[in-house]
Motif scaffolding. Structure first.
Motif, PDB file in Angstrom:
ATOM      1  N   ILE A 193      -4.158   6.910  -3.441  1.00  0.00           N
ATOM      2  CA  ILE A 193      -3.717   5.733  -2.689  1.00  0.00           C
ATOM      3  C   ILE A 193      -3.539   4.607  -3.698  1.00  0.00           C
ATOM      4  O   ILE A 193      -4.376   4.434  -4.591  1.00  0.00           O
ATOM      5  CB  ILE A 193      -4.746   5.334  -1.618  1.00  0.00           C
ATOM      6  N   ALA A 194      -2.463   3.858  -3.583  1.00  0.00           N
ATOM      7  CA  ALA A 194      -2.229   2.748  -4.507  1.00  0.00           C
ATOM      8  C   ALA A 194      -2.096   1.439  -3.735  1.00  0.00           C
ATOM      9  O   ALA A 194      -1.528   1.398  -2.643  1.00  0.00           O
ATOM     10  CB  ALA A 194      -0.973   2.986  -5.343  1.00  0.00           C
TER      11      ALA A 194
ATOM     12  N   LEU B 235       0.839  -1.184   0.000  1.00  0.00           N
ATOM     13  CA  LEU B 235       0.000   0.000   0.000  1.00  0.00           C
ATOM     14  C   LEU B 235       0.881   1.243   0.000  1.00  0.00           C
ATOM     15  O   LEU B 235       1.900   1.306   0.703  1.00  0.00           O
ATOM     16  CB  LEU B 235      -0.905   0.017   1.238  1.00  0.00           C
ATOM     17  N   TYR B 236       0.478   2.234  -0.784  1.00  0.00           N
ATOM     18  CA  TYR B 236       1.193   3.507  -0.870  1.00  0.00           C
ATOM     19  C   TYR B 236       0.220   4.642  -0.576  1.00  0.00           C
ATOM     20  O   TYR B 236      -0.917   4.635  -1.059  1.00  0.00           O
ATOM     21  CB  TYR B 236       1.767   3.720  -2.271  1.00  0.00           C
ATOM     22  N   ILE B 237       0.681   5.638   0.184  1.00  0.00           N
ATOM     23  CA  ILE B 237      -0.171   6.771   0.524  1.00  0.00           C
ATOM     24  C   ILE B 237       0.674   8.028   0.640  1.00  0.00           C
ATOM     25  O   ILE B 237       1.791   7.993   1.165  1.00  0.00           O
ATOM     26  CB  ILE B 237      -0.923   6.500   1.858  1.00  0.00           C
ATOM     27  N   PRO B 238       0.188   9.171   0.112  1.00  0.00           N
ATOM     28  CA  PRO B 238       0.922  10.435   0.297  1.00  0.00           C
ATOM     29  C   PRO B 238       1.005  10.772   1.781  1.00  0.00           C
ATOM     30  O   PRO B 238       0.015  10.649   2.506  1.00  0.00           O
ATOM     31  CB  PRO B 238       0.057  11.456  -0.464  1.00  0.00           C
TER      32      PRO B 238
ATOM     33  N   HIS C 113     -11.528  13.723   3.459  1.00  0.00           N
ATOM     34  CA  HIS C 113     -11.097  13.955   2.074  1.00  0.00           C
ATOM     35  C   HIS C 113     -10.559  12.638   1.518  1.00  0.00           C
ATOM     36  O   HIS C 113      -9.428  12.259   1.783  1.00  0.00           O
ATOM     37  CB  HIS C 113     -10.035  15.039   2.012  1.00  0.00           C
ATOM     38  N   LYS C 114     -11.394  11.950   0.788  1.00  0.00           N
ATOM     39  CA  LYS C 114     -11.010  10.652   0.246  1.00  0.00           C
ATOM     40  C   LYS C 114     -10.178  10.813  -1.019  1.00  0.00           C
ATOM     41  O   LYS C 114     -10.411  11.718  -1.824  1.00  0.00           O
ATOM     42  CB  LYS C 114     -12.255   9.825  -0.060  1.00  0.00           C
ATOM     43  N   LEU C 115      -9.234   9.900  -1.198  1.00  0.00           N
ATOM     44  CA  LEU C 115      -8.364   9.932  -2.368  1.00  0.00           C
ATOM     45  C   LEU C 115      -8.751   8.835  -3.353  1.00  0.00           C
ATOM     46  O   LEU C 115      -9.175   7.746  -2.942  1.00  0.00           O
ATOM     47  CB  LEU C 115      -6.906   9.724  -1.948  1.00  0.00           C
ATOM     48  N   PRO C 116      -8.600   9.095  -4.662  1.00  0.00           N
ATOM     49  CA  PRO C 116      -8.815   8.023  -5.640  1.00  0.00           C
ATOM     50  C   PRO C 116      -7.945   6.819  -5.303  1.00  0.00           C
ATOM     51  O   PRO C 116      -6.835   6.969  -4.777  1.00  0.00           O
ATOM     52  CB  PRO C 116      -8.393   8.665  -6.967  1.00  0.00           C
ATOM     53  N   LEU C 117      -8.454   5.643  -5.619  1.00  0.00           N
ATOM     54  CA  LEU C 117      -7.766   4.394  -5.300  1.00  0.00           C
ATOM     55  C   LEU C 117      -7.302   3.727  -6.585  1.00  0.00           C
ATOM     56  O   LEU C 117      -8.102   3.474  -7.479  1.00  0.00           O
ATOM     57  CB  LEU C 117      -8.702   3.459  -4.537  1.00  0.00           C
ATOM     58  N   VAL C 118      -6.003   3.464  -6.672  1.00  0.00           N
ATOM     59  CA  VAL C 118      -5.420   2.820  -7.846  1.00  0.00           C
ATOM     60  C   VAL C 118      -4.923   1.432  -7.441  1.00  0.00           C
ATOM     61  O   VAL C 118      -4.079   1.303  -6.546  1.00  0.00           O
ATOM     62  CB  VAL C 118      -4.249   3.644  -8.421  1.00  0.00           C
ATOM     63  N   VAL C 119      -5.465   0.402  -8.072  1.00  0.00           N
ATOM     64  CA  VAL C 119      -4.981  -0.961  -7.884  1.00  0.00           C
ATOM     65  C   VAL C 119      -4.040  -1.271  -9.036  1.00  0.00           C
ATOM     66  O   VAL C 119      -4.458  -1.306 -10.196  1.00  0.00           O
ATOM     67  CB  VAL C 119      -6.139  -1.974  -7.830  1.00  0.00           C
TER      68      VAL C 119
END
Length: 300
Positions: free
Chosen positions: A112-113, A64-67, A75-81
């Motif tokens: 978020i990835a 998992l990666y997060i800024p 404040h939700k972030l787009p999720l990239v799989v």
């Protein structure tokens, strides 16, 4: 030392150099992509990472990666799989090349990835990697109600804005997973876009400006046969999506005559080799490619 009683070295049964070799005793020697790096905070990009197990039965993890500046759960972030490549046979999700690339992508895109590791052929032939990636998607979707095992996903991921990103063989897997979604809906898990980078599709007949060099085509076909021994050939649906399949089911891209009314954009990097954006991530073409991809995750 008397070597008269020592066992002879196993002979090579299949040579798929420069990627890997398969020996008669079943051993696989991978010639590239064997390095791994641990998760960590990256000061260059201010991105933090963490490894989580999504499939205990197969001992499979995702990273998992997060800024780092994410601290507002409202404040939700787009999720990239992200599903990685390697021709189904080489590399890991935790290889330094991929780790560095995803750090940069997450930083630039503010997403978020979830970077999915999967079993590799030939020990685990195709479609094992497809099955693992589907299990990973279901694991990610288990966080939709905010009650999953990972707080980063529970608190910060926007499950109304999910993207699937795949490169090379990972692009092949991503295509098949998104095609599967309309048949097996994951409640609350809304895939709105897909990125296919240098996707590993193939067929008996060259398409467009695809190479017609017989030796090159034979090498690629040999790798596919090793990855999927039960394949019907290079027009198998698993490697050639245009055989016996309607792309109308792919709900996040539109190809001409597919029958679906979405939108698609093609990014062409003229003169660049396969996966150049991973191997030379700071070159002008790689930077330009990321500047096209990063905003895509926030436009929908």
């Amino acid at each position: 030392m008397d070597s008269s009683n020592s066992k002879p070295a196993a002979e090579v049964a299949q040579d798929v150099s420069p990627m890997f070799k398969i020996y008669e005793d079943g051993r696989v020697e991978r010639l590239v992509g064997n390095e791994i790096v641990p998760p960590s905070f990256d000061p260059k990009t201010s991105v933090d990472s963490n490894d989580v197990v999504y499939s205990p039965e197969n001992n499979l993890s995702a990273r998992l990666y997060i800024p780092k500046n994410t601290n507002n759960p409202n404040h939700k972030l787009p999720l990239v799989v992200y599903i990685y490549g390697g021709g189904f046979c080489i590399y890991f999700a935790f290889h330094p090349t991929y780790h560095n690339y995803v750090n940069t992508l997450v930083s630039e895109a503010k997403v978020i990835a979830v970077f999915v590791d999967h079993r590799r052929a030939p020990e685990h032939p195709v479609p094992c990697a497809h099955e693992d990636s589907w299990a990973a998607l279901k694991w990610v979707a288990s966080h939709v109600d905010g009650q999953g095992p990972e707080d980063w996903l529970n608190h910060y991921a926007d499950f109304e804005r999910v993207f699937i990103y795949g490169d090379n063989a990972g692009g092949n897997i991503a295509h098949h997973k998104v095609m599967r979604l309309p048949r097996e809906i994951l409640d609350g898990f809304n895939v709105v876009g897909i990125v296919l980078a240098h996707t590993y599709f193939w067929g008996k007949e060259p398409v467009g400006d695809e190479t017609i060099d017989a030796e090159t085509r034979a090498s690629i076909e040999k790798m596919w046969q090793a990855a999927c021994p039960g394949t019907s050939g290079c027009d198998d649906l698993l490697i050639n999506p245009f055989v016996g399949s309607s792309l109308a089911n792919l709900e996040c891209k539109r190809l001409k005559e597919s029958g679906w009314g979405g939108e698609a954009e093609i990014i062409e990097s003229k003169g660049e080799p396969h996966i150049f954006y991973l191997l030379s991530p700071t070159c002008d073409s790689a930077v330009a490619m990321r500047k096209k991809i990063a905003p895509f995750f926030n436009e929908i």
